[in-house]
Write an enzyme that holds these catalytic residues in place. Structure first.
Site, PDB file in Angstrom:
ATOM      1  N   LYS A  22     -13.829  -3.262  13.825  1.00 52.56           N
ATOM      2  CA  LYS A  22     -13.372  -4.348  12.940  1.00 52.56           C
ATOM      3  C   LYS A  22     -12.204  -3.891  12.073  1.00 52.56           C
ATOM      4  CE  LYS A  22     -14.830  -6.510   8.612  1.00 52.56           C
ATOM      5  NZ  LYS A  22     -14.277  -5.536   7.659  1.00 52.56           N
ATOM      6  N   ARG A  93     -10.430 -10.162   3.467  1.00 50.06           N
ATOM      7  CA  ARG A  93      -9.687  -9.136   2.743  1.00 50.06           C
ATOM      8  C   ARG A  93      -8.379  -8.786   3.462  1.00 50.06           C
ATOM      9  NH1 ARG A  93      -9.652  -8.110  -2.143  1.00 50.06           N
ATOM     10  NH2 ARG A  93      -8.678  -6.140  -2.615  1.00 50.06           N
ATOM     11  N   CYS A 117     -15.510  -9.274   1.085  1.00 48.89           N
ATOM     12  CA  CYS A 117     -16.814  -8.975   0.487  1.00 48.89           C
ATOM     13  C   CYS A 117     -16.650  -8.587  -0.973  1.00 48.89           C
ATOM     14  CB  CYS A 117     -17.480  -7.819   1.234  1.00 48.89           C
ATOM     15  SG  CYS A 117     -18.172  -8.313   2.811  1.00 48.89           S
ATOM     16  N   ARG A 122     -11.715  -5.056  -6.746  1.00 51.81           N
ATOM     17  CA  ARG A 122     -10.937  -4.585  -5.596  1.00 51.81           C
ATOM     18  C   ARG A 122      -9.447  -4.729  -5.898  1.00 51.81           C
ATOM     19  NH1 ARG A 122     -13.882  -6.219   0.055  1.00 51.81           N
ATOM     20  NH2 ARG A 122     -12.707  -4.411   0.753  1.00 51.81           N
ATOM     21  N   PRO A 123      -8.901  -3.780  -6.690  1.00 48.74           N
ATOM     22  CA  PRO A 123      -7.489  -3.888  -7.083  1.00 48.74           C
ATOM     23  C   PRO A 123      -6.558  -3.640  -5.888  1.00 48.74           C
ATOM     24  CG  PRO A 123      -8.426  -1.801  -7.850  1.00 48.74           C
ATOM     25  CD  PRO A 123      -9.552  -2.564  -7.201  1.00 48.74           C
ATOM     26  N   ILE A 124      -5.294  -4.091  -6.024  1.00 49.06           N
ATOM     27  CA  ILE A 124      -4.312  -3.815  -4.964  1.00 49.06           C
ATOM     28  C   ILE A 124      -3.054  -3.153  -5.542  1.00 49.06           C
ATOM     29  CG2 ILE A 124      -5.097  -5.625  -3.366  1.00 49.06           C
ATOM     30  CD1 ILE A 124      -2.656  -7.274  -4.333  1.00 49.06           C
ATOM     31  N   ASP A 125      -3.229  -2.543  -6.722  1.00 51.18           N
ATOM     32  CA  ASP A 125      -2.070  -1.921  -7.376  1.00 51.18           C
ATOM     33  C   ASP A 125      -1.398  -0.857  -6.507  1.00 51.18           C
ATOM     34  OD1 ASP A 125      -4.685  -0.678  -8.017  1.00 51.18           O
ATOM     35  OD2 ASP A 125      -3.449   0.873  -8.926  1.00 51.18           O
ATOM     36  N   GLN A 126      -2.166  -0.130  -5.701  1.00 51.36           N
ATOM     37  CA  GLN A 126      -1.570   0.941  -4.894  1.00 51.36           C
ATOM     38  C   GLN A 126      -0.735   0.370  -3.740  1.00 51.36           C
ATOM     39  OE1 GLN A 126      -1.726   4.266  -5.879  1.00 51.36           O
ATOM     40  NE2 GLN A 126      -2.549   3.149  -7.633  1.00 51.36           N
ATOM     41  N   ASP A 305     -19.281   2.255   4.054  1.00 49.57           N
ATOM     42  CA  ASP A 305     -19.743   1.086   4.804  1.00 49.57           C
ATOM     43  C   ASP A 305     -21.053   1.360   5.551  1.00 49.57           C
ATOM     44  OD1 ASP A 305     -17.637  -0.341   3.857  1.00 49.57           O
ATOM     45  OD2 ASP A 305     -16.574  -0.539   5.752  1.00 49.57           O
ATOM     46  N   ARG A 398     -19.250 -11.679   9.984  1.00 52.56           N
ATOM     47  CA  ARG A 398     -17.871 -11.242   9.783  1.00 52.56           C
ATOM     48  C   ARG A 398     -17.607  -9.939  10.526  1.00 52.56           C
ATOM     49  NH1 ARG A 398     -16.209 -10.005   4.156  1.00 52.56           N
ATOM     50  NH2 ARG A 398     -14.701  -9.094   5.552  1.00 52.56           N
TER      51      ARG A 398
HETATM   52  C1  UD1 Z   1     -11.589  -0.749   3.405  1.00 55.40           C
HETATM   53  C2  UD1 Z   1     -12.573  -1.427   4.307  1.00 55.40           C
HETATM   54  C3  UD1 Z   1     -13.933  -1.480   3.619  1.00 55.40           C
HETATM   55  C4  UD1 Z   1     -14.352  -0.093   3.174  1.00 55.40           C
HETATM   56  C5  UD1 Z   1     -13.252   0.590   2.374  1.00 55.40           C
HETATM   57  C6  UD1 Z   1     -13.544   2.037   2.046  1.00 55.40           C
HETATM   58  C7  UD1 Z   1     -11.220  -3.059   5.523  1.00 55.40           C
HETATM   59  C8  UD1 Z   1     -10.900  -4.511   5.716  1.00 55.40           C
HETATM   60  N1  UD1 Z   1     -12.115  -2.787   4.579  1.00 55.40           N
HETATM   61  O1  UD1 Z   1     -11.482  -1.556   2.247  1.00 55.40           O
HETATM   62  O2  UD1 Z   1     -14.855  -1.995   4.555  1.00 55.40           O
HETATM   63  O3  UD1 Z   1     -15.495  -0.217   2.343  1.00 55.40           O
HETATM   64  O4  UD1 Z   1     -12.027   0.554   3.113  1.00 55.40           O
HETATM   65  O5  UD1 Z   1     -13.746   2.776   3.219  1.00 55.40           O
HETATM   66  O6  UD1 Z   1     -10.694  -2.182   6.208  1.00 55.40           O
HETATM   67  N2  UD1 Z   1      -8.299   0.971  -4.939  1.00 55.40           N
HETATM   68  C9  UD1 Z   1      -7.469   0.946  -6.050  1.00 55.40           C
HETATM   69  N3  UD1 Z   1      -6.223   0.358  -5.912  1.00 55.40           N
HETATM   70  C10 UD1 Z   1      -5.777  -0.163  -4.731  1.00 55.40           C
HETATM   71  C11 UD1 Z   1      -6.648  -0.144  -3.602  1.00 55.40           C
HETATM   72  C12 UD1 Z   1      -7.901   0.442  -3.739  1.00 55.40           C
HETATM   73  O7  UD1 Z   1      -7.825   1.408  -7.120  1.00 55.40           O
HETATM   74  O8  UD1 Z   1      -4.637  -0.662  -4.672  1.00 55.40           O
HETATM   75  C13 UD1 Z   1      -9.644   1.587  -5.059  1.00 55.40           C
HETATM   76  C14 UD1 Z   1     -10.777   0.565  -4.831  1.00 55.40           C
HETATM   77  O9  UD1 Z   1     -11.125  -0.101  -6.033  1.00 55.40           O
HETATM   78  C15 UD1 Z   1     -11.899   1.443  -4.325  1.00 55.40           C
HETATM   79  C16 UD1 Z   1     -11.159   2.530  -3.526  1.00 55.40           C
HETATM   80  O10 UD1 Z   1      -9.810   2.514  -3.991  1.00 55.40           O
HETATM   81  O11 UD1 Z   1     -12.585   2.050  -5.401  1.00 55.40           O
HETATM   82  C17 UD1 Z   1     -11.193   2.333  -2.018  1.00 55.40           C
HETATM   83  O12 UD1 Z   1     -10.613   1.111  -1.677  1.00 55.40           O
HETATM   84  P1  UD1 Z   1      -9.885   0.894  -0.272  1.00 55.40           P
HETATM   85  O13 UD1 Z   1     -10.010   2.131   0.552  1.00 55.40           O
HETATM   86  O14 UD1 Z   1      -8.530   0.326  -0.525  1.00 55.40           O
HETATM   87  O15 UD1 Z   1     -10.773  -0.213   0.390  1.00 55.40           O
HETATM   88  P2  UD1 Z   1     -10.291  -1.416   1.240  1.00 55.40           P
HETATM   89  O16 UD1 Z   1      -9.078  -1.042   2.033  1.00 55.40           O
HETATM   90  O17 UD1 Z   1     -10.269  -2.644   0.375  1.00 55.40           O
END
Ligand code: UD1
Length: 429
Positions: A22, A93, A117, A122-126, A305, A398
């Site tokens: 997935k 997502r 989920c 779930r921030p996207i700042d990075q 996961d 999903r």
């Molecule tokens: C992906 C997976 C999800 C899995 C996760 C961790 C998909 C669709 N989803 O989610 O199933 O649980 O990887 O293996 O592939 N973070 C920040 N800023 C950012 C992005 C992330 O602070 O811009 C933090 C998040 O809050 C979290 C950590 O980084 O604590 C991991 O997040 P991330 O690896 O980005 O997870 P996803 O890509 O959303």
């Protein structure tokens, strides 16, 4: 409303075939827009997240043709939009991967904030930091992320946290940036490597995927390719835990055993037997489940996961197990309240859950709090006395293809029912 009805107590036996990953599919399908022409993607899982992504591609102007159950042709020649509407973006997502992909294709993307989920904040700042480092102008306005770059330039990006999503998104954009991009402190999950391999098959020059540092030489254009997605590590891991939890023996086929090592390790410590073959793995549950401690960490650690599923198994272990969540801030333990309804003895303190093994779980009405929490409910239900009714199964669908058929074929008593509002239960197709 749709529910799963699971009657516990059956021993499982036989083979389960694992579908495409997935989390690789949800990156590779958006990435097809980066090349003009017809890509053929094989080993695509039959799950609702994939159907939403194909809808988004179609809305952008791509032509979609299912060549078989798990092979899709995506012709992106006539892509005529760079906007992903709210109605579709909110459903998953991975809709945010269209930002990186569309920046790569047409230097501009307008994508509604993503859904997915609820695993806490779930921030996207990075992601945004990475796009900006490549020279894109990024604004968030009225719930829409706008990204635009007349000319992206290679850059040196150090991520503050290890993020799967940010690594994937920025990698896609950087493939089309001029010059060299170095991405440091990146995620190393198998699906990061799979996306890099797909992009390289289209003519990208990405090195180091699977390590902490990815180096990308930007290229002027990509060409369409035919590519087969890796097997799903988490789907395989879920069935491995099911075998161990129910004291059964299952042969899990179409897997890459190396991707499952962290799970294999924990199952062996808990008393199961695991045999590895070239592309399959057999798990045989022990007579008792031994207590273990598990810490969910980015790859190659134990996958977050798989954290709910292993916790569900440990509810019936001899002794006390400690589960620590090392990826998600909020702890990702909301589902433990549902397990408690079945008789589990779990106390949660922030990022840690203490699971005191009990001799039996009892069937109860529960809900899937999210995708992997839903898988945990099925595991608990299979080991419980009596029948468990699981609500909110759309989360489970999903990410797990044909789960009822796959489990029924190995002897589980599980059925999907539809309960219309104000009507009695009747069986679904
Ligand atoms: C992906 C997976 C999800 C899995 C996760 C961790 C998909 C669709 N989803 O989610 O199933 O649980 O990887 O293996 O592939 N973070 C920040 N800023 C950012 C992005 C992330 O602070 O811009 C933090 C998040 O809050 C979290 C950590 O980084 O604590 C991991 O997040 P991330 O690896 O980005 O997870 P996803 O890509 O959303």
């Amino acid at each position: 409303m749709e529910k799963f009805l699971v009657k516990g107590g059956n021993t499982l036996s036989g083979e389960i075939n694992i579908g495409g990953a997935k989390n690789a599919a949800v990156a590779i399908l958006p990435a097809t827009v980066m090349a003009r022409g017809r890509c053929v993607i094989e080993n695509v899982p039959d799950i609702s997240d994939v159907r939403v992504l194909l809808d988004i591609l179609s809305q952008l102007g791509a032509k979609i043709e299912m060549l078989s159950n798990d092979t899709v042709a995506i012709d992106t020649t006539d892509i005529n939009s760079n906007e992903v509407p709210y109605e579709l973006a909110k459903m998953i997502r991975a809709s945010y991967y269209f930002i990186g992909a569309l920046l790569g294709r047409c230097s501009e993307a307008h994508v509604s904030m993503p859904g997915g989920c609820n695993l806490g904040v779930r921030p996207i700042d990075q992601h945004l930091k990475g796009f900006q480092a490549l020279g894109a102008e990024v604004t968030v306005d009225g719930g829409i992320i706008h990204a635009k770059a007349d000319r992206m330039l290679g850059s040196h990006i150090h991520f503050d946290v290890v993020s799967v999503g940010a690594t994937i998104n920025v990698m896609m954009a950087a493939v089309r940036a001029h010059g060299i991009t170095i991405m440091e402190n990146v995620a190393k999950e198998p699906h990061i490597v799979d996306l890099a391999n797909f992009l390289n098959s289209m003519g990208a020059d990405i090195r180091g995927a699977g390590t902490d540092v990815i180096k990308i030489h930007g290229v002027d254009m990509l060409r369409p390719s035919t590519y087969s997605i890796i097997p799903d590590q988490i789907e395989a891991g879920t069935y491995m835990v099911m075998a161990a939890a129910t004291g059964s023996s299952l042969l899990i086929k179409n897997v890459i055993p190396k991707h499952l090592e962290a799970i294999t390790d924990k199952l062996i410590s808990s008393g199961a037997e695991v045999e590895e073959f070239d592309d399959s793995i057999r798990v045989t549950g022990g007579k008792v489940i031994k207590k273990i401690n598990v810490k969910a960490m980015p790859h190659p650690g134990f996958p977050t996961d798989m954290q709910p599923q292993i916790t569900a198994m440990l509810c019936r272990a001899e002794g006390t197990s400690i589960i620590t969540e090392g990826v998600w801030e909020g702890g990702r333990f909301r589902y433990t309240d549902e397990l408690k309804r079945m008789g589990a003895n779990i106390s949660v303190d922030g990022k840690m859950a203490v699971v005191e093994g009990v001799s039996k779980l009892t069937g109860a009405p529960v809900r899937a709090a999210d995708l992997r929490a839903g898988a945990a409910m099925i595991i608990a239900a299979l080991t419980a006395e009596g029948t468990t009714e699981i609500e909110d199964i759309h989360y489970i669908e999903r990410g797990y293809e044909n789960i009822v058929a796959k489990l029924t074929a190995v002897g589980a008593d599980i059925q999907k029912i539809i309960v219309p509002d104000g009507d009695s239960m009747r069986q679904a197709q």
